[in-house]
Design a protein around this motif. Sequence first.
Motif, PDB file in Angstrom:
ATOM      1  N   PHE A   1      -2.915  -0.493   4.952  1.00 36.41           N
ATOM      2  CA  PHE A   1      -3.917   0.469   4.492  1.00 36.41           C
ATOM      3  C   PHE A   1      -3.490   1.912   4.751  1.00 36.41           C
ATOM      4  O   PHE A   1      -3.957   2.832   4.086  1.00 36.41           O
ATOM      5  N   GLN A   2      -2.595   2.104   5.695  1.00 34.91           N
ATOM      6  CA  GLN A   2      -2.099   3.453   5.977  1.00 34.91           C
ATOM      7  C   GLN A   2      -0.740   3.725   5.340  1.00 34.91           C
ATOM      8  O   GLN A   2      -0.377   4.876   5.117  1.00 34.91           O
ATOM      9  N   GLY A   3       0.015   2.661   5.048  1.00 36.47           N
ATOM     10  CA  GLY A   3       1.346   2.837   4.478  1.00 36.47           C
ATOM     11  C   GLY A   3       2.326   3.338   5.519  1.00 36.47           C
ATOM     12  O   GLY A   3       2.142   3.143   6.721  1.00 36.47           O
ATOM     13  N   THR A   4       3.385   4.019   5.082  1.00 40.86           N
ATOM     14  CA  THR A   4       4.404   4.541   5.986  1.00 40.86           C
ATOM     15  C   THR A   4       5.001   5.809   5.402  1.00 40.86           C
ATOM     16  O   THR A   4       5.031   5.984   4.173  1.00 40.86           O
ATOM     17  N   ASP A   5       5.454   6.696   6.280  1.00 38.78           N
ATOM     18  CA  ASP A   5       6.125   7.912   5.811  1.00 38.78           C
ATOM     19  C   ASP A   5       7.649   7.761   5.886  1.00 38.78           C
ATOM     20  O   ASP A   5       8.389   8.738   5.825  1.00 38.78           O
ATOM     21  N   GLU A   6       8.114   6.536   6.006  1.00 32.71           N
ATOM     22  CA  GLU A   6       9.550   6.252   6.030  1.00 32.71           C
ATOM     23  C   GLU A   6      10.234   6.837   4.794  1.00 32.71           C
ATOM     24  O   GLU A   6       9.714   6.750   3.672  1.00 32.71           O
ATOM     25  N   GLU A   7      11.425   7.421   4.975  1.00 36.75           N
ATOM     26  CA  GLU A   7      12.145   8.019   3.863  1.00 36.75           C
ATOM     27  C   GLU A   7      12.631   6.934   2.891  1.00 36.75           C
ATOM     28  O   GLU A   7      13.003   5.842   3.292  1.00 36.75           O
TER      29      GLU A   7
ATOM     30  N   ALA B   1       8.847  -4.362   4.174  1.00 36.97           N
ATOM     31  CA  ALA B   1       7.952  -5.318   4.839  1.00 36.97           C
ATOM     32  C   ALA B   1       6.540  -5.239   4.255  1.00 36.97           C
ATOM     33  O   ALA B   1       5.894  -6.263   4.019  1.00 36.97           O
ATOM     34  N   LEU B   2       6.067  -4.026   4.007  1.00 40.52           N
ATOM     35  CA  LEU B   2       4.739  -3.867   3.406  1.00 40.52           C
ATOM     36  C   LEU B   2       4.696  -4.465   2.001  1.00 40.52           C
ATOM     37  O   LEU B   2       3.701  -5.086   1.601  1.00 40.52           O
ATOM     38  N   GLN B   3       5.768  -4.284   1.251  1.00 41.98           N
ATOM     39  CA  GLN B   3       5.823  -4.850  -0.097  1.00 41.98           C
ATOM     40  C   GLN B   3       5.758  -6.378  -0.051  1.00 41.98           C
ATOM     41  O   GLN B   3       5.033  -6.999  -0.837  1.00 41.98           O
ATOM     42  N   HIS B   4       6.503  -6.998   0.857  1.00 37.55           N
ATOM     43  CA  HIS B   4       6.479  -8.460   0.962  1.00 37.55           C
ATOM     44  C   HIS B   4       5.131  -8.955   1.484  1.00 37.55           C
ATOM     45  O   HIS B   4       4.690 -10.055   1.116  1.00 37.55           O
TER      46      HIS B   4
ATOM     47  N   THR C   1      -1.092   3.065  -1.283  1.00 36.34           N
ATOM     48  CA  THR C   1      -0.101   3.287  -0.224  1.00 36.34           C
ATOM     49  C   THR C   1       1.149   2.423  -0.359  1.00 36.34           C
ATOM     50  O   THR C   1       2.220   2.815   0.111  1.00 36.34           O
ATOM     51  N   VAL C   2       1.030   1.250  -1.024  1.00 35.28           N
ATOM     52  CA  VAL C   2       2.154   0.319  -1.068  1.00 35.28           C
ATOM     53  C   VAL C   2       2.712   0.142  -2.481  1.00 35.28           C
ATOM     54  O   VAL C   2       3.931   0.063  -2.664  1.00 35.28           O
ATOM     55  N   LEU C   3       1.853   0.097  -3.481  1.00 33.19           N
ATOM     56  CA  LEU C   3       2.294  -0.298  -4.822  1.00 33.19           C
ATOM     57  C   LEU C   3       2.634   0.861  -5.743  1.00 33.19           C
ATOM     58  O   LEU C   3       3.403   0.680  -6.688  1.00 33.19           O
ATOM     59  N   LEU C   4       2.074   2.036  -5.520  1.00 38.00           N
ATOM     60  CA  LEU C   4       2.330   3.175  -6.399  1.00 38.00           C
ATOM     61  C   LEU C   4       3.468   4.037  -5.867  1.00 38.00           C
ATOM     62  O   LEU C   4       3.707   4.103  -4.655  1.00 38.00           O
TER      63      LEU C   4
END
Length: 521
Positions: free
Chosen positions: A97-103, A128-131, A201-204
């Motif tokens: 729900f928060q996602g990540t700011d990873e480059e 990992a979030l995508q899976h 946060t994950v799909l767009l």
Amino acid sequence: MSIPTDTPPEFVRPAAWPEFVQCAGSAQARSHLNAKLKGIQKAHRTDDPQLPFLIQKYWTSFDARLAATRLAASKMRWYRRPKKTELKSIAESLNAFQGTDEEVRLLLIRKDVNTFRPTLDFGIENRALQHLVLSVFYAIAELHPRQFATRGVPAAIDPVIDAMKAGYVYVREIDIKDFYPSFDKDKLVELVPIQKKVIQTVLLSEHLNIVPSKLHHIESCQNPAGIHQELAPEKYLADARRGIPQGSAASPLLAEMLMAPLLFQIPAGGNVVVVAYADNILVMAKSESDADAMTDSLGLALKKHPAGQLWPKIKSFPAGGPIDFLGHRLTAHGDEVHVQRTLENREKFERNMKMGLAQLRKSSLTGAARNRLVRDLKSDLSSHVSNFSLCDGMKEYREYWSAQIASANHGGSTMLHSKPPSGKPMLFWPHPDQKEIITAALDLAKKKVSTEYQTVALEAICQSYMASGIAFKKWDDALSFYAKGVPDQMSFAKAVIGHLEKCLPGIKISVAIAPKEEAKT
């Protein structure tokens, strides 16, 4: 024009979630994840209002986050893969729900001489979030039977072969321009049956941390003519932030889910066969009018797609083929359909393999890095052979490149008794009697020169011919060979009789030579 409707075919649900569940930390965790995913699947099928709550509970469970992290790590290149000891702490910090700011790295893959396709290379947190989200998609996705992107390329080629054999000779291909970037983020949020925040946060693409200073490209900025090209970073960055991301593990199945309702409008049965693989749709018909009508209908429906305006590019193939589809060239020959890789696809794979082998031959590689690179090369080879398993000669192709990997790993350049595959395949369509002779000759030549490779055996046969010409064990085989294709059968027969009279002076030969029509009168 609208697509006519009919009784819709049964849904096809993609292969459940065995790969994801197998990455769980224990047998108890695997059982736990299976139960949760089955519960989500049942709730989706029955329109249970508890579905959002079940999905949220699943995404926040540590077992699911750890399985997603371990699966994501296993699919990363060795130089990007985190240490196993780090996976648990990465899983603990995941929050869909928060996602990540990873480059996120931007890779530019060449499409043609002057353009590149922006593709994203994700780190472990994004992957990992995508899976994690993808595992839920496997539970809720309901696809059309003619969608094959989740079932593999050979599964999509099989119905094309069957249709060609059945007389569907009028073929059109619809290729959707800028497929992933064309999905409208605002419309997509309303169409995908999961929490909006996770979609964002994950799909767009727009919320990803694509850093302009971290541009990478996998091919030289020189075009094939050797002229240096100036890339426009701003343009490719803007393209990469549109729609759904190219390179995301979740994007292929998400795109299939969005395309399924359109395909369900196509009537079951009838005079048209449709084969869809992601943004490639093949339309096959027994009449040109049917092929054109269905192609036009699908094109209009794509432009009115509820998830965004999709622009089709349409290609027509000559009636009867050959057909180029998903890197394959399919050619009808009598009652058979011959399947080969396109030259472009083959050359691209071999270019990448040679780059990897050059890296593997470097003496500066550590043992661990060498082992990881060998695994990656073998994985690429296995994937390529699997995708083109319906093509002729793939067993020998795998053996050749496996030998090259083994040789490079041990400091060599090439392996003995293996011939590099030709850049351009040589195709022959022999008649049944010719095929029998050719097969027998190749088998005998393999034994004589002690090889398993048909190309080596063929070379030996050709070398023998160049040295001594055509030779036959029996005189009647020679006569049959020379009789094939003679321009003047009458003259040939008279020459044979004349030769027999010289060879057999003790007998009198009396033969009437005339065309069959005259002989009957």
